[in-house]
Design a protein around this motif. Structure first.
Motif, short mmCIF file in Angstrom:
data_model
loop_
_atom_site.label_atom_id
_atom_site.label_comp_id
_atom_site.label_asym_id
_atom_site.label_seq_id
_atom_site.Cartn_x
_atom_site.Cartn_y
_atom_site.Cartn_z
N THR A 204 0.74 -1.08 0.38
CA THR A 204 -0.33 -0.03 -0.26
C THR A 204 1.31 1.43 0.01
O THR A 204 1.91 1.48 0.42
CB THR A 204 -1.18 -0.10 1.88
N ILE A 205 0.46 2.43 -0.19
CA ILE A 205 0.91 3.22 -0.55
C ILE A 205 -0.50 4.58 0.00
O ILE A 205 -2.02 4.42 -0.01
CB ILE A 205 0.57 4.48 -1.70
N THR A 206 0.30 4.97 1.43
CA THR A 206 -1.11 5.65 2.26
C THR A 206 -0.38 6.97 2.33
O THR A 206 0.60 7.60 2.53
CB THR A 206 -0.82 5.20 4.10
N PHE A 207 -2.23 7.63 2.39
CA PHE A 207 -1.34 9.39 3.20
C PHE A 207 -2.68 9.44 4.47
O PHE A 207 -3.70 9.40 3.91
CB PHE A 207 -2.00 10.44 1.69
N LYS A 208 -2.04 10.47 5.38
CA LYS A 208 -2.93 10.97 5.98
C LYS A 208 -2.79 12.44 6.63
O LYS A 208 -1.42 12.71 6.52
CB LYS A 208 -2.78 9.81 7.39
N SER A 209 -3.23 13.33 6.29
CA SER A 209 -3.46 14.55 6.49
C SER A 209 -3.16 15.15 7.82
O SER A 209 -3.47 14.33 8.19
CB SER A 209 -4.46 15.55 5.60
N THR A 210 -1.98 16.18 7.95
CA THR A 210 -1.75 16.52 9.39
C THR A 210 -2.61 18.11 9.27
O THR A 210 -2.74 18.28 10.95
CB THR A 210 -0.41 17.00 9.74
N SER A 211 -2.55 18.47 8.91
CA SER A 211 -3.16 20.03 8.38
C SER A 211 -3.82 20.77 7.42
O SER A 211 -3.71 19.66 6.04
CB SER A 211 -2.14 21.24 8.94
N LEU A 212 -4.69 21.25 7.15
CA LEU A 212 -5.68 22.26 5.93
C LEU A 212 -5.79 23.46 6.06
O LEU A 212 -6.55 23.57 7.08
CB LEU A 212 -6.81 21.06 5.68
N LYS A 213 -4.71 24.19 5.71
CA LYS A 213 -5.01 25.46 5.29
C LYS A 213 -5.60 26.01 4.55
O LYS A 213 -5.23 25.85 3.36
CB LYS A 213 -3.43 26.19 5.96
N LYS A 214 -6.59 27.61 4.76
CA LYS A 214 -7.17 27.99 3.98
C LYS A 214 -6.14 29.26 3.46
O LYS A 214 -5.86 30.00 4.17
CB LYS A 214 -8.60 28.64 4.11
N ILE A 215 -6.49 29.32 1.69
CA ILE A 215 -5.94 30.05 1.65
C ILE A 215 -5.90 31.76 1.07
O ILE A 215 -6.32 32.72 2.33
CB ILE A 215 -4.41 30.57 0.11
N THR A 216 -7.37 31.37 -0.08
CA THR A 216 -8.35 32.40 -0.54
C THR A 216 -9.67 31.46 -1.28
O THR A 216 -9.33 30.16 -2.21
CB THR A 216 -7.67 33.39 -1.39
N GLY A 217 -10.82 31.81 -0.92
CA GLY A 217 -11.84 30.96 -1.52
C GLY A 217 -11.25 29.49 -1.48
O GLY A 217 -11.37 29.15 -0.47
N ASN A 218 -11.52 29.14 -2.50
CA ASN A 218 -11.69 27.56 -2.17
C ASN A 218 -10.24 26.90 -2.39
O ASN A 218 -10.37 25.54 -2.63
CB ASN A 218 -12.55 27.24 -3.28
#
Length: 190
Positions: free
Chosen positions: A98-112
């Motif tokens: 398997t290849i896995t990804f788990k996010s640690t942060s999501l930051k809004k820049i602008t709009g969407n």
């Protein structure tokens, strides 16, 4: 007895405060592009994957994205190349299925537009990786008989295959070290 009841109630409230979003596999794709011989590009994708988003906030600002890809499902539309990519010197799919990804942060820049950072693991190596993300939604499903909210994601980044031990002996004149990744997906709220 009161302590057990209170603990159980707390656990129920904690679980119910998190929303789960499930990936719509028919409208999602995980692709990559590699430079070939320094003059062209070869692209491919993975056929088998799963994913979910967990969030407690309606604006998804605390969302955690989790993706699992079956490395043996790699497809570049050339059987010989796919066989090589599955081999020990490349993805070594027998040892690392398997290849896995788990996010640690999501930051809004602008709009969407967002940046999403998380742990990407390939071939037993984990690296912090940042993606540029376009997030559309959440929005009502256009089919009135489907009451679930949906969300569209496009995430892009560039990684070095050598950072993950992929194709270590393969000269970069044959296949470039920098690999572009593009993930697109639709998710539905459970």
């Amino acid at each position: 007895m009161k302590k057990i009841t209170l603990l159980f109630a707390f656990i129920l409230v904690s679980i119910s405060s998190f929303a789960q979003w499930t990936i719509d596999k028919g409208h999602s794709k995980f692709t990559f592009i590699a430079e070939h011989h320094g003059i062209s590009e070869v692209d491919g994708y993975f056929k088998k994957f799963d994913g979910k988003i967990t969030a407690s906030k309606d604006d998804l600002s605390d969302a955690v994205f989790e993706i699992i890809i079956e490395s043996a499902s790699i497809n570049t539309d050339l059987e010989m190349r796919d066989g090589h990519l599955k081999g020990e010197d490349m993805f070594n799919v027998e040892k690392f299925p398997t290849i896995t990804f788990k996010s640690t942060s999501l930051k809004k820049i602008t709009g969407n537009k967002y940046t999403m950072t998380g742990d990407l693991t390939m071939k037993g190596v984990t690296k912090s990786t940042t993606f540029d993300v376009t997030m559309n939604g959440p929005a009502a499903h256009p089919n009135p008989s489907n009451k679930k909210l949906q969300l569209g994601i496009k995430a892009t980044t560039t990684i070095k295959r050598s950072d993950f031990g992929i194709g270590g002996k393969l000269a970069t004149v044959m296949v470039g070290d920098e690999i572009s990744i593009r993930a697109t997906g639709e998710f539905q709220k459970n």
